[in-house]
Design a protein around this motif. Sequence first.
Motif, short mmCIF file in Angstrom:
data_model
loop_
_atom_site.label_atom_id
_atom_site.label_comp_id
_atom_site.label_asym_id
_atom_site.label_seq_id
_atom_site.Cartn_x
_atom_site.Cartn_y
_atom_site.Cartn_z
N ALA A 155 0.83 -1.21 0.00
CA ALA A 155 0.00 0.00 0.00
C ALA A 155 0.86 1.25 0.00
CB ALA A 155 -0.92 -0.02 1.21
N THR A 156 1.98 1.23 0.78
CA THR A 156 2.87 2.39 0.83
C THR A 156 3.52 2.63 -0.53
OG1 THR A 156 3.34 1.97 3.16
CG2 THR A 156 4.86 3.40 1.99
N ALA A 157 3.94 1.56 -1.21
CA ALA A 157 4.55 1.69 -2.54
C ALA A 157 3.56 2.30 -3.53
CB ALA A 157 5.04 0.33 -3.03
N CYS A 158 2.33 1.79 -3.52
CA CYS A 158 1.31 2.34 -4.44
C CYS A 158 1.00 3.79 -4.12
CB CYS A 158 0.04 1.48 -4.37
SG CYS A 158 0.25 -0.21 -4.95
N GLY A 159 0.84 4.07 -2.83
CA GLY A 159 0.52 5.43 -2.43
C GLY A 159 1.65 6.40 -2.74
N THR A 160 2.89 5.95 -2.48
CA THR A 160 4.05 6.81 -2.78
C THR A 160 4.14 7.10 -4.28
OG1 THR A 160 5.25 5.87 -0.90
CG2 THR A 160 6.55 7.04 -2.55
N TYR A 161 3.93 6.07 -5.10
CA TYR A 161 3.96 6.25 -6.56
C TYR A 161 2.92 7.28 -7.00
CZ TYR A 161 3.01 5.25 -11.48
OH TYR A 161 2.79 5.37 -12.81
N ALA A 162 1.69 7.13 -6.46
CA ALA A 162 0.61 8.05 -6.83
C ALA A 162 0.93 9.48 -6.40
CB ALA A 162 -0.71 7.58 -6.21
N ILE A 163 1.49 9.63 -5.21
CA ILE A 163 1.81 10.96 -4.69
C ILE A 163 2.91 11.63 -5.52
CG2 ILE A 163 2.80 12.21 -2.73
CD1 ILE A 163 1.40 10.12 -0.92
N ILE A 164 3.98 10.86 -5.80
CA ILE A 164 5.10 11.42 -6.59
C ILE A 164 4.64 11.77 -8.00
CG2 ILE A 164 7.35 10.89 -7.63
CD1 ILE A 164 7.98 9.23 -5.15
N LEU A 165 3.85 10.89 -8.62
CA LEU A 165 3.35 11.14 -9.97
C LEU A 165 2.49 12.40 -10.00
CD1 LEU A 165 3.12 10.21 -12.91
CD2 LEU A 165 1.13 8.84 -12.23
#
Length: 351
Positions: free
Chosen positions: A48-58
């Motif tokens: 979940a952290t990986a997906c959330g981090t990706y979405a935030i950075i994008l």
Amino acid sequence: MQRKNIKPRTLALAASAIVALLLGVILYLCVVVFRLQSSTCIAIAVLATACGTYAIILAALNVFIYDKIKIIYKMIHDFKVFGKADKPKYFANDVIDEVERDTLTYMEAKEKEIIQLKNMENFRKEFIGNVAHELKTPLTTIQGYILTLLDGGIYDNDINVKYLQRTAANVTRMIGTVNDLDEISRLEYDKHQMLFEKFNLYALLKDVIEILEEKAKQFGVKIIVEANKEYPYYVLADKENIRKVFINLIDNAIKYNDKKDGQIKINFFEIDDNYMVEVADNGIGIAEEHLARVFERFFRVDKDRSRKTGGSGLGLAIVKHIIDAHGQTLSVRSEVGKGTTFSFTLKKFKS
């Protein structure tokens, strides 16, 4: 807080806070609410952290970086810095690559422009220095003659007429220089105003030779026309300007020929849709290192000889401007001690 005013540190702090909050919520749900095993909680938290981090950075890149770059890039295109753009600019997915590519192109163009401006500045300085020198020398000479006459020389019959004649000669030299400068300026700004007409090139050459024949005799130079006088050498060109080309080239060949058997040979050759004219002399010649500069304003291979014979150093520059304005070619080849050959082409007249 408006989006455009957010600074990088604020953006990083907000992103880290969101990631931390997301991680805390996930762990709370896994451990407290759903009471999952620790290994399962860790796996879910990492995913979940990986997906959330990706979405935030994008989102951060798109909102705060790409969008701003697109705006800047579009403004550049709107002002036509990179080139003409009559329609709105549409971007590919990777606008960073587009900006980098166009920026490099822009930098290369500007670098060339700067080099050209520096060359033009150096040319301007050299040109002004040459003009000042060309006018200073006769002016100083004239001043000396006039002061001598004012100091009493006007009453001395041995020098008054002689000094006035020398003054007149220097004035004539200055007028010639100014007229040549005016001619070059006119050719530069009105090069498309040539009056093209049909005329016989051989007949024009004979007229010019009659004008310069006496001067050739004074220098001991013989002018030989090798072209066939019976052949109809009709061209489409500006007759009066081509007359100036002949006068300058032949006059130049006369002045720079110091041999007892000095000769100038003139011939015409057919090359496809053009006639090529060659004016060849067996004079002093030009060193190879000077050939690239002979058409520059005020450039002289032998400055002393040119000044003694009254040259302004602008004749060959005028020739080049005239031939360029006709859209034709001009070239020179030479060897020291053996002579020089100038060649230029003119378009045939076709009925």
